[in-house]
Structure formats: C-alpha cells, structure tokens
Write a protein that holds these residues in place. Structure first.
Motif, short mmCIF file in Angstrom:
data_model
loop_
_atom_site.label_atom_id
_atom_site.label_comp_id
_atom_site.label_asym_id
_atom_site.label_seq_id
_atom_site.Cartn_x
_atom_site.Cartn_y
_atom_site.Cartn_z
N SER A 1 0.83 -1.20 0.00
CA SER A 1 0.00 0.00 0.00
C SER A 1 0.87 1.25 0.00
O SER A 1 0.38 2.35 -0.25
CB SER A 1 -0.90 0.01 1.24
OG SER A 1 -0.12 -0.04 2.42
N THR A 2 2.15 1.08 0.27
CA THR A 2 3.06 2.21 0.47
C THR A 2 4.05 2.36 -0.68
O THR A 2 4.18 1.49 -1.53
CB THR A 2 3.85 1.99 1.77
OG1 THR A 2 4.32 0.65 1.77
CG2 THR A 2 2.95 2.20 2.98
N HIS A 3 4.78 3.47 -0.67
CA HIS A 3 5.73 3.78 -1.75
C HIS A 3 6.71 2.64 -1.97
O HIS A 3 6.88 2.15 -3.06
CB HIS A 3 6.46 5.09 -1.46
CG HIS A 3 5.60 6.27 -1.72
ND1 HIS A 3 4.58 6.64 -0.86
CD2 HIS A 3 5.55 7.15 -2.75
CE1 HIS A 3 3.96 7.70 -1.35
NE2 HIS A 3 4.51 8.03 -2.49
N SER A 4 7.40 2.25 -0.90
CA SER A 4 8.20 1.03 -1.03
C SER A 4 7.57 0.00 -0.11
O SER A 4 6.95 0.34 0.89
CB SER A 4 9.67 1.28 -0.70
OG SER A 4 9.77 1.94 0.53
N ARG A 5 7.70 -1.24 -0.49
CA ARG A 5 7.01 -2.32 0.23
C ARG A 5 7.45 -2.39 1.70
O ARG A 5 8.63 -2.30 1.99
CB ARG A 5 7.31 -3.65 -0.46
CG ARG A 5 6.49 -4.82 0.09
CD ARG A 5 6.80 -6.11 -0.65
NE ARG A 5 5.98 -7.19 -0.13
CZ ARG A 5 6.31 -7.94 0.92
NH1 ARG A 5 7.43 -7.73 1.54
NH2 ARG A 5 5.50 -8.89 1.36
N ILE A 6 6.49 -2.56 2.57
CA ILE A 6 6.81 -2.79 3.98
C ILE A 6 6.59 -4.27 4.30
O ILE A 6 5.85 -4.97 3.61
CB ILE A 6 5.94 -1.93 4.92
CG1 ILE A 6 4.44 -2.13 4.63
CG2 ILE A 6 6.29 -0.46 4.80
CD1 ILE A 6 3.52 -1.46 5.63
N ASP A 7 7.26 -4.73 5.35
CA ASP A 7 7.09 -6.13 5.75
C ASP A 7 5.65 -6.43 6.12
O ASP A 7 4.97 -5.60 6.71
CB ASP A 7 7.96 -6.43 6.98
CG ASP A 7 9.43 -6.55 6.63
OD1 ASP A 7 9.74 -6.67 5.44
OD2 ASP A 7 10.25 -6.50 7.55
#
Lengths: 239, 239, 239, 239, 239, 239
Positions: free
Chosen positions: E69-75
């Motif tokens: 959902s974010t600019h770079s992938r989060i865990d």
C-alpha cells in the motif's frame, strides 16, 4: 531391592551405539535402560557472532524430547513456539559439561553443535545425553584430525554423567522414572573418568537433607561413572 | 539404471517395525531405504475446542525432522520458535490423509494425535510418514477396541503413500534424496490399497509437463502402493 | 444446474484490473465472481541471503486474507502473531507456480515479491491469486525491460490456475464457496496457457475416488485455463 | 586479600529492606553489596490450571534484570519477545527453593507469585533473590494469617542462599562480579538456617576439581547462611 | 499553494462507499484522496473475557496496511510475527475514538470489531480509518436494530477525524504523504460533528511550537470535520 | 479539595535522584508522589541499521513496569512474550519527546537508549518517565563531552512532561491513580521549560469536551512544567 531388582549401586543396562546417524560427523544412540537418546555432533566451519575473529571455537548443545517419548504425550515445542525452561536448563548443562573438556582455542574458529533428542524417556535423560554426547563429540573431533583440519584431539578429559537420588531413605544410583518421581533427593553428577567434579546439581524434593547424604550419593556416582566411562571407551574402540 | 541400482519401478527396501515406542498407544518405525521415520499414535479422551460436544472425534498429525537427520544440519524448529511452511504443509497432508479413512463419528469424542519424527532423511519423508502413520493409527484404534472403548475399528480403507518423479526424462518410483534433488517432476501419491485416489500433489520442478507423464507416474505409484500396503498388513499381522 | 445457474464447465465472471495499486511495479485486482484478490508485484534490487552473489534472482509470494473477507470474521494473522498452515501452504504454492515460468538467471540479482491479499472471499482464492499474480508479475518485469534493467522479459510460459471439484457426483469447474464446502473431491490446477501441467493438487474430501474423475476434472481445467489465459492477455494488452 | 578487602569467609554488606513496595502483599529490597534485587510476593486467590480443584496451593517465581542493571546494557527480554535460558534457569531455581519450605496443602488453593527484579547487578543475583524472596514470602503469608485466611504460617524452614567459588585457588564466600568472572569454580548453595541442604549447584569453569574443594565451599556457605538467616529474621522483626 | 493545488483549508477529495464488503455487518471503502482504507464492522454475540457477565458490550479495532500500500514495500506483519508499535498505537486510537460515542451498556453483551485495512496509503490513514469506521459501525448497529436485537441505535455523537499540520510555517488541513513527511508540526483531531473534542494528538516534528499554532490547526480541523461529517451522513442516507 | 489535599494546580511531591544507577552513563530515580520510575541512559557507539553511515545519531526509549508495581499484579511482558500496545505507545512517546530536543547530527553515529522502568505506579508514569529521562540523558551527553567525544552538548531545549485532567468538572494538575481512573478528560503535555509545545495528547474518557477545557489544562500544565523544569535543573546542578 529396587523395583527393577537392581542393587542400590547398580546401573541400568547401558549401551552406546556409535555411528547411528548416517549424516552426522559424530553420533551415538545412547541407552540407559529404557531411556534412549540420540546424540549427534555437527561440525560447522564458523562460530557464533560473539566469537567471530577471536581465534577460538565453540561447543553448544540443543536438547529435545519427541512428543510421545513420555508416558503421556507432551506438547511439541516447535508447535508451541518455544522451548520450556526445563529444556533450556538441560541444554545449557550439556553444553557447559562438554565445553569444560574441550580446548576451544585448539579447536579453532569452528563450532560443534550437539543435538540430544530423546526417543524414549524413562528417567535420567540429561545424564544419558551428556554421556552419549561425549561419544558423538569424540568422533566428530577425531574426524577433524583425520581430515587434517586439526593436528590432535582438542580434548582434555573424558566426561560422563549419572543421576543419584534418595528413595525411601536409601541412596541409589541411576534412577528410572518410577524412582525419580518418588525420590526425596535428586542429584546429577557430571564427572571425569577420574572422578573429578565438572558439575553437581542436587535438589531436596521433599525436605532439606544433610551433607552425609550428598557424600554417599557422590560415592555411588563415582562407581557409576567408572563403569560408564569404560563403556564409552569401548564404544569408541579405545579399550 | 538408477544410482541405487534400482529399476524405475522398484521401491527401496521398506520395513515397518510396529510397537517401536514403549509408551504410545500405537507406534511404527518406518524405513524407506535410508529414510527412517518414527510414527506414534497417541489417544486423548478429548477433542479440540472446535469439536467439543459435537459427538465426533478427530485425527491430527504433527511432523518434525531431527536437526541432524539431514545432510547438513537444519535449525531446530523449537529453538527458532516456529515451524517452517514445509513442516506445516506436510503435517496437514498427513492429517488429511488419515482422516479420509477414519470414521470420525464412530471414533467418538476422542482425538488421535499422530507424531511423525524423521530420525534420518533420504528423500520421501512425507510418504514414509503417511505409510507408517497408518500402522501406528491402526494399532491405537485396535487398542481402543480391545479396551472396550469402541465396538469395532472405525477404519474404512487402508492408506499408503509413495513418491514418483521424472529424472532424466524417465518416470521412476520412490525417489531417494539424490534423485529428488535432480527431478524434473515431483509427485506424491496417497492411495488406498485398492489404488483409489486420496490425494495427489504433483509439481513441475523444471518446466511444465504433459498429462502422459502424470499417467505413467500414477501407474508406478499403484505398483508401489500395492507392495507397501502388503508390508503394512504383514507388520500388523493381518497377512 | 448449479446454484449459480452455471453449467458444470462454466467459469464465474472473471476480470483482471491491471494497474489497480498506485505504488507497486505491477498490480492486478482479480475477480473470480465474488472472490476478489489484490495482487501486487514489488521489485527489490537484492536477493534473499541464500542467493547472494550467485548471479540469480528470486520470485516469492505472500498471501493473506482480510479478517472480514470471509462469511464470519477470522482472526487477523498479524495479531495472532503467526500465519496459519493454510496461509503458508498457499503462499508457497503461488511462489512455486510463478517461479516455474520465470528465468531466474535472466532476472539477475533481484527479487520480485508477490503479495496476494484477499479483499473478499467466495471460494478459489488461491487460483484467483495465481492467475492475477501472473498479470502483476508480467507488468513488473515489463517495467524492468522499459527501464533498461533487463533486455527482454525473463518469462517462459503464461501461467493460470483454476479449481475443479466433484459435487453431487458431477465434476464442475471453478467452485464458489458453497460448492467448495460440499465437494466430494477438490482439485487445483496450475497450467500453462497451452495446457501443460505446472502443479496439480487433488484431495478426496469424503471418500477415495477413481482416476477417471481426475481426467474429467483435468479436461474442465483445460477449458477454464484457456479462457482465463485469454483474459490475462487482454488485461495486459497482448490480445 | 580480596579486591574488596574482604577475608575469604566474609560476606559483602547485606541488607533486607522489608516492605519496600507499596502495593505487594510482601516485599523486600535486598542488597548484597552492589547487587540490589527487589523481591515482591503477590497472593492470588487461584491456582494454575494443573492444580485446580486439588486442594493444594502453589508458589512460583519470575526473575528479570533491568536492561541497565549490568555493566553494559543487555537487551530487554520483553522487547526480544522471550526470556533467556539463564533467566528461566534462575526463576525455576527460586521457585523450587521456596516451595521446598512451604506447606502447599496448608496454603490452600491460592498461589504466591514471587517477582525478583534486579535493579543493579554485581554478582550473586540469584542468591540475593532467594534470600530476599524468603522475606517477602514470609510477610505475604503472615498477612494471610492476619487476614484470617490461614490459621498459621504454612512455612517449615527458613531458607537463604549464598554463592561460593574458587578464585586463584582460594575458596571464597559471596563473590562479586569481578571475582565471579575469574572464578575457577562456581557454586550456589541454598540451605536452611540450620545448614541443611535444599539445593547445591556447582560448576567447574576452568578445569574439573576435587571433592575437597566442594567441602571447603560448603563450610564457607554454612558460615554465610548463618549470618544471612540472622539478618532475615531481624528484617522480619523475629530477632 | 500546496503541491496538490489545494488551499490550506481544503480537504482532499473524500468519499465513503458504504456496503463495499459483502460479508460484513457494516462496511465502508473510505477514500481521502489517494489514501484508501477498507473499514468493516463485525458483530459478535460475545464479549472479551474481561467483560463477561457484566452486562456491557465492547467496541474494538484492528488496523493493518497491505504490504504494498506504500511507496516502497513494507514487511507483512503476519509474516514478521508481530504488529509494529505504530500499528498498535493506531488501532488503540481508533477503538478509543469509537467507544467514546457508543453506549456500551445499551449495546448489551456483544462486541463490534472494526477492521481498518489500508489498501493504498498517501498520508492520513488513521484519520480516514476513524471516519470510515464510523460509517461501518453505524450500519452494523443499525442492522442490530433492524434485526430486533436492539431497540434503538446505541450511538451518542457522530465522530470524524482529520489531520492538520504546519508545512513551511503555514497551517494546513488534511496532509498527503508528501506534506506529512516535511511537516514541522503534525496533529490529528478526532471531533464530533458539533466540533467537540474526542481526542487530539499533536507532535512537534522539528522544533517546539506555540499555542497559537495549535489554535489555528484546531480551526482548520473544525472546518474539515464539518464537511467530512456531512459526507458520512450522505453515505448513510441521513442527509 | 483533592483526596490528596492538593489544590487543583498543585503538583505532587517531585524529586529527581540523579546518578541512582551505578553502571549507566546517565541515570535518575524519578518520583512523582508514589510513582517511582528509574530512568537510565546508555550510550552505544553504533546506530540502528536504518541509520548506518548516514552521519547522524539516534535516541530511542524502552519502557516497562515491574509486575507488582501496580495495585494488582500485571503479567510480566518478558514472560508473555510481547509488549502490550500501551507499553509500545508510551515508549514511542518518550523517544519522540527526547529526540525533539537533541541535535542528532551533532550527536554523531552513536545511539542513546533510554530505559524507563516503573518501580512503583500511582498514575502519571509516562510523564514522570519523560521528565526523569531528560535528566539521565543530559548526564549521559555531558559525559560524552567530558570524555572528549563531543565538543558541546547536542541539546536544544529542556523537556519536561506532566499530566492534567478534568475530575468532577474541575481541571487539575498531575493526577494520581485514583484521580486518573475517574477523570472525564485525560491529557499529557510535553513542553519545553519555556512552555512551548513538544507533544500534547488529550482524550475524552466520558464524553466529548470543549476547547476551553483544553486551554485551562494547558495553563495548569505550564505552571507544573515550570516547577518540574526547575527541579530538573537543580538535580543536574544547573541552578
């Protein structure tokens, strides 16, 4: 007479089946009566982070019980997501006992991981584990010598362990589960083949006890360790 | 010819040592060549929460590998604090396979927990586990009948499993680790003794494959299952 | 006639909405009837530790269900602190399916992480996830080509998936939740657009079944995959 | 002479500040030199599940170190998500030591939870914890008597603990951190005020040692316990 | 002028799509510009253990972000095995905000679980979540009335939330991600439709700020909440 | 009059005992009446991974409560295996508050870890923790200057915190537990010694409230912070 018809100073039938596990550098299926523990020694050419670049090796141990090694099934620790306090206590004891006889400097920057897995339990799993782990460790270190990675065995003493206890006011050697669960005093001795002390843990299960009982258990332990050490040497082809 | 000098349709040496574990209601040390799996069946007189008061029983399975059952040591899942996805996938498969042949209503409000622990691994641990688990389960259910807790065995079919694969374009039966790691296609068959399908899982390891290969592997699987089922019956004294 | 008024060989209404997620390199909102899965492909310019410095890339997948994507609310896995066995089984399947069509060498030392999150569930989430993940993956790889990081698409085959089952003794295609929960046999097919096999998993839910049923489901699967593959190509502007 | 200018058989300055914690039923800030441990005893009118409806009570202990109680900061166990093996080993020891002097039947179906939190560490935290926990436990049990919930104190013996060790070949009493980290042998004694044994744990840190050293440490431990037990009684207003 | 061409007191384009999720008792896809949050309300006919048999209900919330959902992938939190502190902070805020307007006594012994899942993030996810959760909660409670389980809606006030901040020394309303990441001051306001305060959280991101700035942000928040509350009512068909 | 005989604008008896912990670079035992918090500052010559090689330092905080710091015992977070949402929320607040006054660039690539451990709780633990943490942090940074590792203190403002609330319609300062649990509104103010805002969190516990109440609490907070800041300076020998 004990329920097993053993004398107070009599060990159970003990055997060390060296080389039981095909893949491990060293291994030993250890039987103290109906207590069966598979011990393997795995050599890794690296050390844990806290020892990196310090020119010394490490020996560590892990312990586990198969869920139905016991009278009634116990939870699988991997499924519960953590090891019990008892498991951690035992594996720390095994690791400490073995490190006390290994020259870690001479071992070099490598680690030996000892795995002790209880296939069947009938009392004394930790002392069987230590005694069998010594055999597995010996073979793994010997392999390092054979493979030219070490010049000589980085081993000082021979180590073995046995439990003692007081049941019905009588000090006895090498308790099985039935004896263990009714013992007034419980003790584990880790000694060298010469009878010197590596570790002693003794606990009053019922009420505090006197020093004399400790001495008598120590005497029994020396007798037992003497026999166990001889069986270890035979399993390793040293006697 | 295969590296093990087996024909494509030849099983490894397979044995079922029923009653291996002293404490369990049913047990079986299962060997498919150098793959050794200890299967135990533990009966508990209660069911998991989701089944309480529904008048039905349950069969579930857990799977584990001893850390040095493999070529190089794997992490102990209990120490890592969780089971791998592979472990969970396998234990779900074992549980599903066994439940498919048990009459859970007839079992009543009790649970049988199957533990499959890999003592030594050389490929095909999940199929060995299912085949051995059937033997352990049979004995545990038989004990319930003997103890008067059940009127008759709540078992429909006999279940066994075997792996097949395609190595060097040749379909083969019961792969060992060396074959498994170079297979183009990998398949696990869980069948009844009559060859009916309980579960099939097949995966292209290298590139997609055609239906004909699946049929040929199915033919091999039927041959293998036929022999394995006979060995199970012999171990149980039914043949 | 099926409850949904579909013929046995009829898919649900299927759509692929490519580019649904603003931030991801590739994305696709996939609908198989009332089953809605958001698939994203995230490119990372590094590989997992076990692949470092080996000159090869990796594709992996994670799967999750929103807590109220289902009829009654399920626990949030992040709050429980672990993923269920079912979740792990599905995400391993998705990863395997996609890796089987990617040239990992050609991908270079980078990783594509596929996230498949079920927004709404009505049966067949894993097959919808695989089919949509292919679209997201295609776009992400295409972007690598456009950005000059790859010379050509490192993709061999087109991959799609569909479920089949036997309900009321009739083999049917693309089961919804109501059908799935009463199916006698359950099967998932992952095939190429040409109908070659990437993975098949089939399970008897009620009683063992015969090979003929597997063949008939395979025939239905081929029909379905053919349509799904065409819709994938349309969504990607390739047809 | 020791670095602290103590004689080999000399304790550090020891104090028990009873009633330190406002909310707990019993509490004691325990100081063994620069080792400071806050011990609290919390009474709960229920027992753990395994004891329910068995007409017996329970005493258990938990142990923790504040992250900067030590020379360099240690990880907070709550943040790591698990307790170390050392922590578990110590809290099991504390619980066992206290249970050995409590009449659990007479306690009734209630539990006393002992919390031992190390505010500052300078060696011997576990022996300080046991000694202080006894004071806290005494007060909590006394409160149950005062509140009319028990007729008399369900306590058999008085329990105290002290460490001994061998440093530079000299057996010494009550080691501080500097001594502990260079000790050849390390031992913890849990004794009654009369000198009877509740638990002994002794470990060779460097090389195996002889029985005579154990006896000499035992003699020192008795001397120390005698003084500590007197200080406990004074803190409780019993002397 | 803001990068988005909005005036300082201008909201993003905001929408509430009520009934988005098929299975939930109440649901709302909430969009604050490119921030998209799916809110569902699930009614359970039981309360958490701490409230059992107390004649009162409960409202709780869980929050999550899809990994990409974010600019770079989060865990993925489910894969990491725990929720971040940020996640817990936000879900506690959402739960508190909604409970403050529900008459828990009137709700009776049932629980409403609010799930807020961020499909796409562009700043202000927690305020969008609260605002949308109100709509979902309203519908779920209304359903209880319609189903005859409640006599009237157990809702006191209407609740909505919006963020404010100071960017380049200018107080602005409803920050997007770009603004949020350069804000000197960050504030979240949870107010009733009448502008009364339910919760305010404000933080200096760069340097401490004066009260006047707080007042100005409060003024902006009231303007925004006024509009948002009107949109909520429209989505619910109340206006 | 308040139960404690305090005026609405009167603080509890507050003290800062600087240097309480022997090992830490900075420490402070902070007392706000019966709320006692031990704050330590530990300096590490490295930064967390996300800051490596960026030429900037970091300040972070951890918070915990001893299990029996409270009226009835709470679970030990280390034993439960995770920190509660409340704990995480508080430690995030403490870290943010302190970072807002530290020049992280000037601090260089090192980290200060603040540990705030509640020894005894009677309301307002988070504001006591922030106020005491400032004292510990100051000392730790001062030590870096004394040791020649920094040229000057990398501190901008002085930071302190206090709670306010509305009880029985009266705004009051520095609530104890009894007041806190009956408050209609609860607010925490983190301000500089000059009264500028670092963080404000305010929550309606019972029903929404008006802006005037916030202003009145802010006025009380400024009064309190003024005194607390003076006590901090005295503890540090700056006044």
């Amino acid at each position: 007479m004990r329920s097993s018809n053993r004398r107070p100073d009599q060990l159970r039938s003990i055997s060390f089946e060296e080389g039981f596990a095909k893949h491990a550098e060293g291994s030993c299926l250890t039987k103290f009566g109906d207590t069966h523990v598979l011990c393997t020694a795995s050599v890794e050419e690296k050390v844990p982070p806290f020892l990196r670049n310090k020119g010394t090796g490490w020996v560590t141990a892990e312990y586990g019980m198969l869920p139905r090694s016991t009278h009634s099934r116990i939870d699988r620790e991997a499924a519960r997501g953590k090891q019990t306090g008892r498991t951690q206590e035992i594996q720390r004891l095994i690791g400490r006992a073995l490190r006390s006889v290994v020259d870690l400097k001479a071992l070099g920057e490598r680690q030996v991981i000892i795995d002790c897995d209880v296939i069947q339990a009938d009392g004394g799993t930790r002392t069987a584990a230590i005694s069998g782990a010594y055999v597995a460790l010996y073979r793994a270190l010997q392999k390092l010598v054979k493979d030219g990675k070490l010049e000589s065995l980085p081993l000082g003493h021979q180590v073995a362990a046995v439990s003692c206890g007081i049941v019905g006011d009588v000090p006895i050697l090498d308790l099985d589960y039935g004896e263990d669960s009714t013992a007034q005093v419980d003790a584990n001795f880790v000694l060298t083949d010469a009878g010197a002390i590596i570790e002693i843990q003794t606990t009053a299960e019922e009420k505090p006890f006197e020093e004399a009982a400790l001495f008598e258990m120590m005497r029994l332990a020396r007798l037992g360790i003497n026999e166990i050490a001889s069986l270890q040497r035979k399993a390793l082809g040293l006697e």
